[in-house]
Design an enzyme around this catalytic site. Structure first.
Site, PDB file in Angstrom:
ATOM      1  CD  GLU A  38      43.553  44.916  50.134  1.00 32.04           C
ATOM      2  OE1 GLU A  38      43.457  45.300  51.309  1.00 32.04           O
ATOM      3  OE2 GLU A  38      44.287  44.067  49.635  1.00 32.04           O
ATOM      4  CD  GLU A  56      47.047  40.192  47.024  1.00 30.45           C
ATOM      5  OE1 GLU A  56      47.934  40.634  47.798  1.00 30.45           O
ATOM      6  OE2 GLU A  56      46.021  39.449  47.105  1.00 30.45           O
TER       7      GLU A  56
END
Length: 607
Positions: A138, A143
């Site tokens: 991933e 974020e």
């Protein structure tokens, strides 16, 4: 809203394996400009539903929460109960419509804000070639969690199945305005065996196969994009009374290039008056025309016109800029660099020659209070210190103090204030020391609850006193208030079963020494004299002024404290510092006078 518009280059299902190149102009290979009035379903697929999404999230994803108009994609999080979830939002992905192996992936985004808000721009494997999450990897390009509005995270996930999954990442702190105030460009450059993360073309993190070893590097297959706005979850925590709804994630564009962009790298937080600090322009050749501009109070020492510049910082923070002109056009890169304040001792937390505001309540090992100093010739010449023999049977051996000598720890996590400690140990060089600030009521629950912040140091000497900065590491529990700290925990060589002996003293808090450092710096030749200079074994400081010197520090050229002495030096008196084990090189000697003024001189340790 757009800085420029580009035509869509590829339609329908897109898979590209891209090799990043240096010496060519950027080639756009895929773009989503959000120029229409609805989401382009030839490029994106909605993901819908609730159920927590593996992170105990609180939202229900619905297509209705995605809108396109005015050149923007907007994903809106609302407080509304649908499908058993208290919130709604949206999540889209490009799987089997736009899949990529390698390239520069970037998006221009403006963040929402508030406790419990969790937007992300990320990539997942399209084929799960190596197995289910996280075995096939991933890539989190960006974020952001609302309780840390000035920080961005970039991370890779990999390794075996949960709960033994692994991750490695970095973060970028804006220092000034938070990311909800304006748009920023978030990017990765992904190539075989390496991924690099950028904010506004500033390189802040790099991960290579060595960061994953001995696990498999799964980032050699095709991945697709995901854009979503989560509410709540294990990491950001739930919204609270301060969270305002609706919240909107705005995306100007998503683009993929085959070429490395020109980028800037170098330290973004530097010590007070840090000299000889190097910054680099990446992705330019020797034909580029480059002009650097330093902020007020800083000077360009060397490198003007080249891809590497050396800055001597003063007392002021500011924007370092580079204008770059190549065959591809002109570009200005800018990065805000924070200069930490000049610091002086503000308060003692544990000093064995004086009373302490903290009370020792527990230790795993053997603690000896007010122990005779094993070596009074080093930087710590006080007669009494603490002695601690670590319990070799305890993996996380701890020394626990309780009390509330500091009303607010916010300045410590902002690096406006700092913790220091004197250490003398027989443990090997490189031994980790952790210092944790906690809340006793919350700490009774499982980690990380109650652990407000952690501070870290590594020893550089063995069987010799040294003064170490306990540098801010992280905030394990963002829910613990900075004003609620009533416990401090000291860990020597955590996560081991070692049984070394540690002498420690002068666990102190340091604060800005002056309201105006610039005005307080005075002519060093009138304050003190150094001899011999160059020297080898002993550094002799003579106070030439009319004020007592309260503190003398030997600093490396990047501003780190190598040695510090708090012995008062009266006018016309001398101070002798043992520098026998100090490495050869050039240093700064900084003194703080009783009137609050400072002076700095260079000193050379001869070979």
């Amino acid at each position: 809203m757009k800085r420029f518009r580009l035509a869509l280059l590829l339609l329908g299902c897109t898979y590209l394996g891209i090799t990043l190149m240096h010496a060519q102009c950027p080639k756009l290979v895929w773009a989503e400009e959000f120029d229409g009035t609805s989401l382009d379903l030839q490029k994106w697929t909605h993901q819908t539903g609730g159920g927590g999404w593996g992170n105990n999230e609180l939202q229900n994803y619905r297509p209705e929460n995605t809108t396109v108009g005015g050149g923007l994609l907007k994903i809106t999080a609302k407080r509304e109960n649908i499908g058993g979830n208290a919130y709604t939002s949206s999540r889209i992905r490009s799987i089997n419509k736009a899949d990529f192996t390698y390239g520069r992936m970037e998006a221009r985004i403006k963040m929402p804000y508030g406790q419990g808000i969790w937007p992300a721009f990320w990539m997942m494997p399209t084929d799960d070639r190596y197995g289910g999450w996280p075995k096939s990897g991933e890539i989190d390009i960006m974020e952001y969690i609302g309780r840390e509005p000035k920080k961005i995270y970039g991370t890779i996930h990999f390794g075996p199945d949960w709960p033994n999954n692994k991750s490695s990442g970095g973060s970028y702190d804006a220092y000034r305005e938070d990311f909800s105030k304006e748009f920023h460009v978030f990017a990765v450059e992904w190539e075989p065996n390496e991924i690099r993360w950028y904010v506004d073309d500033y390189l802040y993190s790099t991960k290579k196969t060595t960061d994953v070893a001995p696990e498999r590097w799964p980032f050699d297959q095709r991945f697709h994009f995901i854009l979503n706005l989560a509410v709540g979850g294990n990491w950001p925590g739930s919204p609270d009374g301060s969270t305002v709804f609706p919240q909107v994630l705005e995306v100007d564009y998503v683009r993929v290039y085959d070429t490395k962009a020109t980028s800037l790298s170098g330290p973004r937080s530097v010590p007070f008056k840090a000299p000889f600090t190097v910054y680099t322009l990446n992705g330019v050749d020797n034909t580029a025309k480059i002009t650097w501009e330093a902020p007020a109070g800083a000077e360009i020492s060397s490198g003007q016109g080249s891809s590497n510049v050396v800055i001597n910082w003063g007392a002021n923070s500011g924007d370092l800029k580079a204008e770059v002109e190549t065959a591809c056009g002109k570009k200005t890169l800018s990065v805000y660099v924070r200069v930490e304040p000049g610091l002086a001792k503000a308060s003692a937390l544990e000093n064995f020659d004086d009373s302490s505001p903290l009370k020792l309540t527990f230790s795993n090992g053997t603690f000896s209070d007010n122990f005779a100093n094993p070596n009074t010739t080093g930087i710590n010449s006080t007669p009494l210190v603490g002695k601690y023999v670590r319990n070799g049977g305890s993996q996380y051996d701890i020394i626990v103090y309780e009390g509330k000598p500091i009303s607010d720890l916010s300045p410590f996590i902002n690096k406006e204030r700092k913790f220091f400690i004197d250490v003398y140990t027989n443990a090997p060089v490189g031994t980790e020391i952790l210092f944790q600030a906690e809340n006793t009521a919350r700490s009774a629950q499982n980690y990380p609850t109650g652990r407000h912040s952690r501070y870290q140091a590594f020893t550089t000497k063995q069987n010799e006193w040294e003064r170490l900065e306990l540098a801010y590491l992280d905030r394990p529990d963002g829910g613990t208030a900075s004003t609620a700290i009533d416990r401090y925990v000291l860990l020597f060589k955590p996560n081991t079963f070692s049984s070394h002996t540690y002498h420690f003293d002068n666990l102190d808090a340091y604060a800005p020494a002056l309201t105006s450092i610039r005005e307080a710096l005075i002519d060093a030749d009138k304050v003190f004299q150094l001899s011999p200079n160059p020297g080898q074994e002993v550094l002799i400081l003579e106070n030439l002024g009319e004020e007592a010197i309260l503190q003398t520090s030997l600093l490396s050229l990047d501003g780190r404290i190598v040695q510090s002495n708090s012995e008062k030096v009266l006018p016309q008196q001398i101070l002798e510092m043992n520098v026998l084990t100090t490495s050869p090189g050039t240093y700064l000697v900084q003194v703080l006078r009783a009137d609050g003024k400072m002076a700095v001189k260079k000193w050379v340790k001869a070979k």
